[in-house]
Design an enzyme around this catalytic site. Structure first.
Site, PDB file in Angstrom:
ATOM      1  N   SER A  18       0.798  -1.227   0.000  1.00 11.82           N
ATOM      2  CA  SER A  18       0.000   0.000   0.000  1.00 11.82           C
ATOM      3  C   SER A  18       0.829   1.275   0.000  1.00 11.82           C
ATOM      4  O   SER A  18       0.281   2.375  -0.047  1.00 11.82           O
ATOM      5  CB  SER A  18      -0.915   0.012   1.225  1.00 11.82           C
ATOM      6  OG  SER A  18      -0.161   0.095   2.413  1.00 11.82           O
TER       7      SER A  18
ATOM      8  N   THR B  91      -2.338   2.949   3.438  1.00  8.14           N
ATOM      9  CA  THR B  91      -1.588   4.206   3.513  1.00  8.14           C
ATOM     10  C   THR B  91      -0.862   4.176   4.847  1.00  8.14           C
ATOM     11  O   THR B  91      -1.311   3.495   5.766  1.00  8.14           O
ATOM     12  CB  THR B  91      -2.585   5.381   3.516  1.00  8.14           C
ATOM     13  OG1 THR B  91      -3.297   5.389   2.286  1.00  8.14           O
ATOM     14  CG2 THR B  91      -1.912   6.741   3.717  1.00  8.14           C
TER      15      THR B  91
ATOM     16  N   THR C  47       1.575   6.983   0.463  1.00  5.11           N
ATOM     17  CA  THR C  47       0.715   5.903  -0.035  1.00  5.11           C
ATOM     18  C   THR C  47       0.960   5.603  -1.508  1.00  5.11           C
ATOM     19  O   THR C  47       1.446   6.466  -2.251  1.00  5.11           O
ATOM     20  CB  THR C  47      -0.766   6.318   0.141  1.00  5.11           C
ATOM     21  OG1 THR C  47      -1.613   5.216  -0.186  1.00  5.11           O
ATOM     22  CG2 THR C  47      -1.144   7.483  -0.754  1.00  5.11           C
TER      23      THR C  47
ATOM     24  N   ARG D 148      -4.936   9.521 -10.996  1.00  2.15           N
ATOM     25  CA  ARG D 148      -5.820   9.710  -9.825  1.00  2.15           C
ATOM     26  C   ARG D 148      -4.977  10.126  -8.607  1.00  2.15           C
ATOM     27  O   ARG D 148      -3.942   9.545  -8.330  1.00  2.15           O
ATOM     28  CB  ARG D 148      -6.562   8.403  -9.526  1.00  2.15           C
ATOM     29  CG  ARG D 148      -7.473   8.446  -8.289  1.00  2.15           C
ATOM     30  CD  ARG D 148      -6.797   7.907  -7.045  1.00  2.15           C
ATOM     31  NE  ARG D 148      -7.724   7.810  -5.905  1.00  2.15           N
ATOM     32  CZ  ARG D 148      -7.347   7.548  -4.661  1.00  2.15           C
ATOM     33  NH1 ARG D 148      -6.071   7.349  -4.386  1.00  2.15           N
ATOM     34  NH2 ARG D 148      -8.222   7.489  -3.695  1.00  2.15           N
TER      35      ARG D 148
ATOM     36  N   THR E 112      -6.250   7.291   6.742  1.00  8.09           N
ATOM     37  CA  THR E 112      -6.091   6.245   5.734  1.00  8.09           C
ATOM     38  C   THR E 112      -7.506   5.866   5.289  1.00  8.09           C
ATOM     39  O   THR E 112      -8.478   6.190   5.968  1.00  8.09           O
ATOM     40  CB  THR E 112      -5.403   4.984   6.288  1.00  8.09           C
ATOM     41  OG1 THR E 112      -6.245   4.419   7.305  1.00  8.09           O
ATOM     42  CG2 THR E 112      -4.049   5.282   6.887  1.00  8.09           C
ATOM     43  N   GLY E 113      -7.593   5.165   4.187  1.00  9.61           N
ATOM     44  CA  GLY E 113      -8.905   4.719   3.729  1.00  9.61           C
ATOM     45  C   GLY E 113      -9.324   5.424   2.454  1.00  9.61           C
ATOM     46  O   GLY E 113      -8.484   5.989   1.743  1.00  9.61           O
TER      47      GLY E 113
HETATM   48  N1  GLY Z   1      -6.163   7.295   1.484  1.00  9.61           N
HETATM   49  C1  GLY Z   1      -5.360   6.896   0.411  1.00  9.61           C
HETATM   50  C2  GLY Z   1      -5.980   7.114  -0.895  1.00  9.61           C
HETATM   51  O1  GLY Z   1      -7.182   7.110  -1.027  1.00  9.61           O
HETATM   52  O2  GLY Z   1      -5.249   7.297  -1.851  1.00  9.61           O
END
Ligand code: GLY
Length: 356
Positions: free
Chosen positions: A88, A208, A226, A236, A259-260
């Site tokens: 990740s 992350t 991340t 993105r 994170t998430g």
């Molecule tokens: N929280 C990491 C992402 O959505 O890229």
């Protein structure tokens, strides 16, 4: 001497009582806003996502040596960025839909109220170090894509392939199971007419690492790094490199990060909200929970809600105050965070909004 200390001349004036007023003078002559500092020695503490006890050990080792919180958190997350087993973050992170690893990272330095970030950077395994250089060696805050890569190379970073065999095989499996309407097929026997297994283990993979730390001088800093959402559309950018969304630090109040599902956090700028809620007196856990509630309540898209109207995906927040209070909350239970306040890193369950 750490890079910040090398490059910034600290001018300290003693005020009445235990406080001091410090200015940071950068090599280009810019003087950062004067900021109140507490007197040493504070009890150091680090709070963040639960990806790596080793990272937290490193952060605490440096904090105990009296290092600046930003030096400590970056050195800690570098261990995870370098780890091929963590899919990740950094080297070994899961790639975009074309099989290319793109990384996001940001840093915030409390004492100088400055920040730096890179987004969608390819071929550089330590984006957190590049983010720091954006803060220290440019008049910008965020560099993206090719520009970020060129900037990193100008500073001597070597390009390398960040796609490990493990990450490539996960990506290949995703691609082969993406559709039964295309030409990519998963492994199957020649007479198997039922190919096309369900593959969702990595579809919502947003891992992350975030670390917020308080150093012996009572100063706060933080970092988030991340590889972002797995199999994303190239280009993105998630919440991690966005100041106020994936992290925020105010040296007078506290520090927070996440994170998430970055898209949810981008829509709510949760980290800056958490710091502001802590400024108003909420505890780190209460402030983190408010951020979870806000994401859930503001989301009106049925595709993102379950049959009970609950936000389906997960976002977790980690928060630390200037006084060393810490806490965390996530949308879903069974989410963990890590804290290290001196003895050994502790893995704790985040407070949660919903139970699976
Ligand atoms: N929280 C990491 C992402 O959505 O890229």
């Amino acid at each position: 001497m750490d890079p910040l200390s090398r490059r910034a001349f600290l001018k300290t004036t003693t005020l009445a009582g235990a406080s001091t007023l410090t200015s940071v003078i950068f090599p280009n002559g810019i003087t950062a806003q004067a900021m109140p500092q507490s007197s040493p020695v504070h009890k150091p503490i680090v709070v963040g996502s639960a990806n790596s006890a080793m990272a937290f050990e490193k952060v605490m080792e440096l904090l105990n040596q009296g290092k600046d919180a930003l030096d400590a958190v970056i050195a800690g997350v570098n261990i995870v960025e370098d780890d091929p087993k963590d899919t990740s973050v950094g080297y070994g992170g899961l790639p975009n839909e074309e099989g290319v690893v793109e990384l996001d990272a940001a840093v915030m330095h409390g004492p100088s109220y400055r920040a730096g970030a890179v987004a969608a950077i390819r071929n550089i395994k330590n984006p957190s170090k590049v983010a720091r250089l954006v803060m220290e060696r440019t008049d910008h805050v965020l560099l993206v894509g090719e520009g970020a890569l060129k900037f990193a190379k100008a500073h001597g970073f070597q390009e390398e392939n960040l796609l490990t065999d493990e990450a490539r095989e996960i990506w290949l499996k995703w691609k082969e199971n993406l559709s039964n309407q295309d030409n990519w097929l998963p492994p199957h026997s020649i007479d198997d007419t039922t190919i096309g297994e369900t593959f969702d283990a990595y579809l919502q993979h947003y891992g992350t690492i975030h670390c917020s730390a308080l150093d012996q001088n009572g100063n706060l800093s933080c970092v988030t790094t991340t590889s972002g959402r797995s199999f994303k559309i190239p280009g993105r950018v998630g919440d991690s490199p966005i100041i106020g969304a994936g992290l925020y630090c105010d040296n007078e109040v506290g520090s927070a990060g996440s994170t998430g599902r970055g898209e949810a956090n981008l829509l709510n700028c949760s980290s800056v909200m958490i710091v502001e809620w802590m400024r108003q007196g909420k505890s780190p856990e209460e402030a983190s929970m408010l951020a979870c509630k806000r994401i859930n309540e503001r989301c009106c898209e049925a595709r993102l809600k379950d049959e009970k109207g609950r936000f389906k995906q997960n976002v977790a927040f980690f928060a630390l105050t200037k006084r060393g209070e810490y806490g965390s909350a996530a949308i879903w239970n069974d989410t963990y965070y890590m804290v290290h306040d001196g003895s050994s890193p502790k893995k704790l369950e985040c407070a949660y909004l919903f139970k699976k």
